[in-house]
Design an enzyme around this catalytic site. Structure first.
Site, PDB file in Angstrom:
ATOM      1  N   HIS A 199      32.846 -25.030   9.903  1.00  0.00           N
ATOM      2  CA  HIS A 199      33.596 -24.299  10.921  1.00  0.00           C
ATOM      3  C   HIS A 199      34.237 -23.028  10.426  1.00  0.00           C
ATOM      4  O   HIS A 199      34.918 -22.345  11.180  1.00  0.00           O
ATOM      5  CB  HIS A 199      34.714 -25.183  11.488  1.00  0.00           C
ATOM      6  CG  HIS A 199      34.216 -26.185  12.469  1.00  0.00           C
ATOM      7  ND1 HIS A 199      34.082 -25.905  13.803  1.00  0.00           N
ATOM      8  CD2 HIS A 199      33.799 -27.450  12.305  1.00  0.00           C
ATOM      9  CE1 HIS A 199      33.612 -26.975  14.435  1.00  0.00           C
ATOM     10  NE2 HIS A 199      33.434 -27.930  13.545  1.00  0.00           N
TER      11      HIS A 199
ATOM     12  N   LYS B  61      45.561 -18.482  20.971  1.00  0.00           N
ATOM     13  CA  LYS B  61      44.805 -19.144  19.915  1.00  0.00           C
ATOM     14  C   LYS B  61      45.785 -19.436  18.787  1.00  0.00           C
ATOM     15  O   LYS B  61      46.885 -18.899  18.776  1.00  0.00           O
ATOM     16  CB  LYS B  61      43.665 -18.248  19.412  1.00  0.00           C
ATOM     17  CG  LYS B  61      44.110 -16.800  19.122  1.00  0.00           C
ATOM     18  CD  LYS B  61      42.939 -15.874  18.812  1.00  0.00           C
ATOM     19  CE  LYS B  61      42.120 -15.481  19.999  1.00  0.00           C
ATOM     20  NZ  LYS B  61      40.776 -16.007  20.010  1.00  0.00           N
ATOM     21  N   ARG B  62      45.392 -20.271  17.807  1.00  0.00           N
ATOM     22  CA  ARG B  62      46.272 -20.512  16.682  1.00  0.00           C
ATOM     23  C   ARG B  62      46.664 -19.193  16.034  1.00  0.00           C
ATOM     24  O   ARG B  62      45.887 -18.240  16.035  1.00  0.00           O
ATOM     25  CB  ARG B  62      45.574 -21.421  15.652  1.00  0.00           C
ATOM     26  CG  ARG B  62      45.548 -22.875  16.051  1.00  0.00           C
ATOM     27  CD  ARG B  62      46.923 -23.431  16.359  1.00  0.00           C
ATOM     28  NE  ARG B  62      47.809 -23.279  15.216  1.00  0.00           N
ATOM     29  CZ  ARG B  62      47.922 -24.162  14.240  1.00  0.00           C
ATOM     30  NH1 ARG B  62      47.247 -25.291  14.273  1.00  0.00           N
ATOM     31  NH2 ARG B  62      48.739 -23.963  13.239  1.00  0.00           N
TER      32      ARG B  62
ATOM     33  N   LYS C  89      42.975 -13.706  12.838  1.00  0.00           N
ATOM     34  CA  LYS C  89      42.823 -13.530  14.290  1.00  0.00           C
ATOM     35  C   LYS C  89      43.559 -12.278  14.781  1.00  0.00           C
ATOM     36  O   LYS C  89      43.364 -11.814  15.875  1.00  0.00           O
ATOM     37  CB  LYS C  89      43.333 -14.772  15.029  1.00  0.00           C
ATOM     38  CG  LYS C  89      42.455 -16.020  14.810  1.00  0.00           C
ATOM     39  CD  LYS C  89      43.063 -17.241  15.488  1.00  0.00           C
ATOM     40  CE  LYS C  89      42.284 -18.528  15.276  1.00  0.00           C
ATOM     41  NZ  LYS C  89      41.148 -18.693  16.212  1.00  0.00           N
TER      42      LYS C  89
ATOM     43  N   THR D  44      36.075 -20.295  20.922  1.00  0.00           N
ATOM     44  CA  THR D  44      35.630 -20.885  22.188  1.00  0.00           C
ATOM     45  C   THR D  44      36.497 -20.389  23.343  1.00  0.00           C
ATOM     46  O   THR D  44      36.067 -20.446  24.491  1.00  0.00           O
ATOM     47  CB  THR D  44      35.659 -22.420  22.152  1.00  0.00           C
ATOM     48  OG1 THR D  44      36.930 -22.847  21.653  1.00  0.00           O
ATOM     49  CG2 THR D  44      34.538 -22.976  21.295  1.00  0.00           C
TER      50      THR D  44
ATOM     51  N   LYS E  21      35.754 -19.503  27.478  1.00  0.00           N
ATOM     52  CA  LYS E  21      36.542 -19.965  28.630  1.00  0.00           C
ATOM     53  C   LYS E  21      36.989 -18.776  29.488  1.00  0.00           C
ATOM     54  O   LYS E  21      36.933 -18.818  30.715  1.00  0.00           O
ATOM     55  CB  LYS E  21      37.784 -20.732  28.151  1.00  0.00           C
ATOM     56  CG  LYS E  21      37.506 -21.951  27.301  1.00  0.00           C
ATOM     57  CD  LYS E  21      38.818 -22.446  26.633  1.00  0.00           C
ATOM     58  CE  LYS E  21      38.547 -23.416  25.513  1.00  0.00           C
ATOM     59  NZ  LYS E  21      39.748 -23.632  24.657  1.00  0.00           N
TER      60      LYS E  21
END
Ligand SMILES: *Cc1c(COP(=O)(O)O)cnc(C)c1O
Length: 757
Positions: free
Chosen positions: A316, A496-497, A502, A603, A607
């Site tokens: 991952h 998101k985390r 990120k 992901t 969405k």
């Protein structure tokens, strides 16, 4: 269903509360519906076959289950209407369902989407995980900072069923009994699989004190308290190894018991079982299965070969810190019985190749879990095309040369039952009105929406649905956090985390720039609401500093009457699945701005797309595939390409100082972090630490892409002004989202790896 649902519900209400439905409170109604739904699930047919999947994972971020179960049982509309007739709302009732705290982020949510699709495709498969009592943690904001609290979700009346089964697990100097619970997972065709969750009866929630602190050494009392307990010290790391061995030992025993019950000889276990290892946390299932097979009479060679043919591994991430490695000493303390097996596997791996990069045990006596997975399983997959390519070409290149046939890609997906039907019934109904119901079973049929891109009437309807979802979100956030939103602004959302890769910090800097421009007299045509939602790992200092900076900046914007006409910055507390289901359908812009090469797939990008938001992002993870599907005109892409990022890391040639010298504007923006306004409200230590890191290190290159990001963001905001054009983009995204159904992903896993039927 051929039952009189209305009467059944009245009967349950009478039995438990001695009331009519219309007189019950929402909480009572929740328990009535839970009771009914669990009962109906009991009667649902179990999926069987002569070959079974075990999807083993440290996390299953399943979200609330009531709506989803009603939907898959085909009862959602009927129940909603019965409640309505009684003056109640299903949405209000759902508020009383606690969200199961069994996951953390994308990887756990993926596992949950997969369970839904596996059952829907009627493939026999169990989820195998742990029953954490207090979850990851509950996030609260205090003094503009994240505070962590336990997140208790278990009550006497939950979705869990006690199977009554126990499996003994032997640790170094003591043993425990793993107690097996299950949760029914019903697919859209009304057949079910179980999510199997192990727990320990002696776990004691009362040992948790002051936030999420507890005695890390008391394994009998703490084992299944928390997901990912703090690993900043040895005791915490050791606890993680205890959890992992507990999961895999109980899981492997359960699998062997299943095989025996079905009468399959263990010499042929690989014909009847497949174990998908979700990231490295369950990697010890490999040596444990070998050990148990030998206890059951297989030779070492047979046990190794059968295990290799039974197991498959999903990677991952390429972030080095996430590829777990444990000192031999830890394993010796937790599961000494595994050591001789791991040493044997290491010996065989070294016979296969003397390259130190592919060794299982390195020269310091540290065990590399991913390396064990790749050598001793039949498949290694990445989770998006670009991610798998990077694994093959760079990160796992030496393994790829050894075993090219093992490597394959399975681009992630999401279940449309939850991420469209349940969270956006308005959009679902609208799509049905345009193209019928075929897309509910075959997501590719969404492409039939493409012709409507040219119909202004259709686009207006789509805009009206987005407006309705924004208003629903506004009510939700008002109730949950007391925040007022302007539903006529652009909703620009990053959820998101929290992780530097990120790049929430880059989003913040861009927002600061907008603030500075407005202060200098710029008047944007359109107000924007920038929304963040993110939990930071409790020991991840810089991530918490970023949250602090966002919260302080949000207050600064709010307090400025001139600026707040044009912008608002919101940080949603305790981002979870429930929150995501409200935020995502309301979004106009989907922020997917990771440093290219670092986000394996993502992901939430899928969405958002499915719910008609337009992506503003880098060419990273599944964004690349979204970009290919929708074309240049229906996405906003910017930033350094992954090849260049990889090259920069190899050469070590990125220095934020160079950007600051070349781009004075960037300098001004970053300095705002430690300027007067921020200092007046914020914690100087946190803000200086963040500023120092960004200006001297900036490991994830936010400054490098900042100018490009701000320019692309402006382009997106400008595009929003032309509503017909904007909703044509949004609709194109919805129409092309079919590829990201997890039904497609699961069909590919099944065809290439699982071969269940
Ligand atoms: C989908 C989802 C994620 C994953 O988001 P990414 O942006 O892909 O990292 C994380 N948390 C929740 C609650 C989700 O629903």
């Amino acid at each position: 269903m051929d039952i009189d649902l209305n009467q059944t519900l009245e009967n349950i209400a009478e039995f438990y509360y001695g009331k009519r439905l219309k007189d019950c409170t929402d909480r009572e109604l929740y328990y009535i519906l839970l009771d009914l739904t669990k009962d109906l699930l009991k009667g649902v047919e179990e999926i069987k076959g002569d070959r079974r999947l075990y999807y083993i994972s440290a996390e299953f971020l399943i979200g609330k289950l009531l709506s989803n179960n009603l939907l898959n049982l085909g009862l959602y509309a009927e129940v909603r209407d019965i409640l309505k007739k009684n003056g109640k709302s299903l949405a209000a009732v759902e508020e009383y369902e606690p969200e199961p705290s069994l996951g953390n982020g994308g990887l756990g949510r993926l596992a949950a989407c997969f369970l839904d699709s596996i059952a829907t495709l009627e493939l026999p498969g169990d989820g195998v995980g742990l029953n954490y009592h207090l979850g990851l943690f509950h996030q609260a904001f205090e003094d503009y900072k994240q505070k962590e609290y336990p997140d208790p979700w278990l009550s006497d009346n939950s979705w869990l069923t006690d199977t009554g089964k126990y499996f003994p697990v032997q640790f170094g100097d003591f043993s425990v009994d793993a107690h097996l619970y299950s949760i029914d997972v019903c697919g859209y065709t009304k057949k079910k699989n179980p999510l199997m969750l192990f727990d320990l009866d002696t776990v004691d929630e009362s040992i948790v004190q002051s936030g999420i602190g507890f005695d890390k050494d008391d394994i009998r009392k703490n084992l299944t308290l928390f997901l990912y307990p703090d690993d900043s010290d040895d005791a915490g790391r050791l606890l993680r190894v205890y959890q992992q061995y507990f999961l895999v030992s109980a899981g492997a025993q359960m699998i062997i018991e299943d095989m025996k019950a079905a009468g399959y000889p263990l010499q042929e276990i690989s014909r009847h079982a497949v174990i998908q290892i979700n990231d490295t946390h369950p990697s010890m299932v490999i040596p444990e299965l070998i050990r148990l097979l030998m206890e059951n009479g297989l030779t070492l060679d047979e046990a190794i070969e059968q295990t290799k043919q039974t197991c498959a591994y999903t990677n991952h991430t390429i972030l080095a810190e996430a590829l777990e490695k444990w000192p031999m000493g830890f394993l010796e303390q937790v599961a000494p019985q595994l050591l001789p097996i791991i040493e044997e596997l290491d010996k065989r791996a070294k016979e296969r190749s003397d390259n130190p990069k592919t060794a299982i045990i390195d020269e310091n006596g540290v065990v590399h879990m991913a390396n064990m997975d790749i050598h001793f399983s039949k498949s290694t997959n990445g989770v998006a095309k670009i991610h798998t390519d990077i694994l093959k070409d760079t990160e796992l290149h030496d393994f790829y040369e050894l075993y090219p046939e093992k490597f394959n890609n399975k681009t992630n997906g999401i279940t449309f039952r939850r991420w469209l039907q349940a969270c956006n019934p308005q959009l679902t109904d609208w799509i049905i009105s345009k193209i019928g119901t075929g897309f509910l079973k075959n997501a590719d049929e969404l492409a039939k929406l493409l012709p409507f891109v040219k119909q202004p009437q259709a686009l207006k309807q789509l805009a009206a649905i987005k407006q309705e979802k924004k208003e629903e979100l506004a009510v939700f956030l008002k109730n949950r956090q007391g925040i007022e939103l302007d539903t006529h602004s652009i909703f620009d959302i990053q959820v998101k985390r929290l992780h530097e890769y990120k790049r929430q910090q880059m989003n913040l800097l861009s927002a600061i720039h907008l603030y500075q421009e407005i202060r200098n007299g710029y008047k944007p045509e359109q107000k924007v609401t920038i929304i963040f939602g993110a939990k930071a790992a409790p020991a991840y200092i810089l991530a918490k500093d970023i949250i602090h900076a966002i919260l302080v900046f949000s207050q600064i914007v709010d307090s400025d009457p001139e600026v707040s006409k044009y912008m608002q910055v919101v940080m949603v507390e305790n981002y979870d699945v429930t929150c995501a289901e409200k935020l995502i359908p309301a979004a106009d812009i989907s922020e997917q701005i990771s440093l290219a090469s670092k986000e394996a797939s993502g992901t939430s990008n899928m969405k958002f797309m499915l719910n008609g938001a337009v992506t503003l992002g880098t060419d990273d993870g599944a964004n690349v595939e979204i970009h290919d599907l929708v074309g240049d005109d229906n996405i906003f892409i910017f930033g350094t390409k992954s090849e260049d990022v990889i090259e920069s890391y190899a050469k070590g040639d990125y220095h934020p100082q160079a950007v600051l010298e070349a781009e004075p504007e960037v300098n001004d923006i970053v300095n705002f972090l430690v300027g007067e306004e921020m200092m007046a409200l914020g914690d100087p230590e946190c803000l200086h630490r963040l500023h120092h890191d960004m200006t001297t290190k900036d490991w994830f290159m936010a400054l490098r892409d900042l100018e490009a990001y701000m320019a692309e963001r402006k382009k997106a905001y400008a595009a929003y002004a032309d509503k017909d054009k904007w909703y044509a983009m949004a609709l194109t995204n919805i129409a092309m989202a079919g590829y990201f159904s997890s039904d497609r992903t699961i069909e590919q896993y099944n065809k290439d790896i699982w071969k269940l039927k």
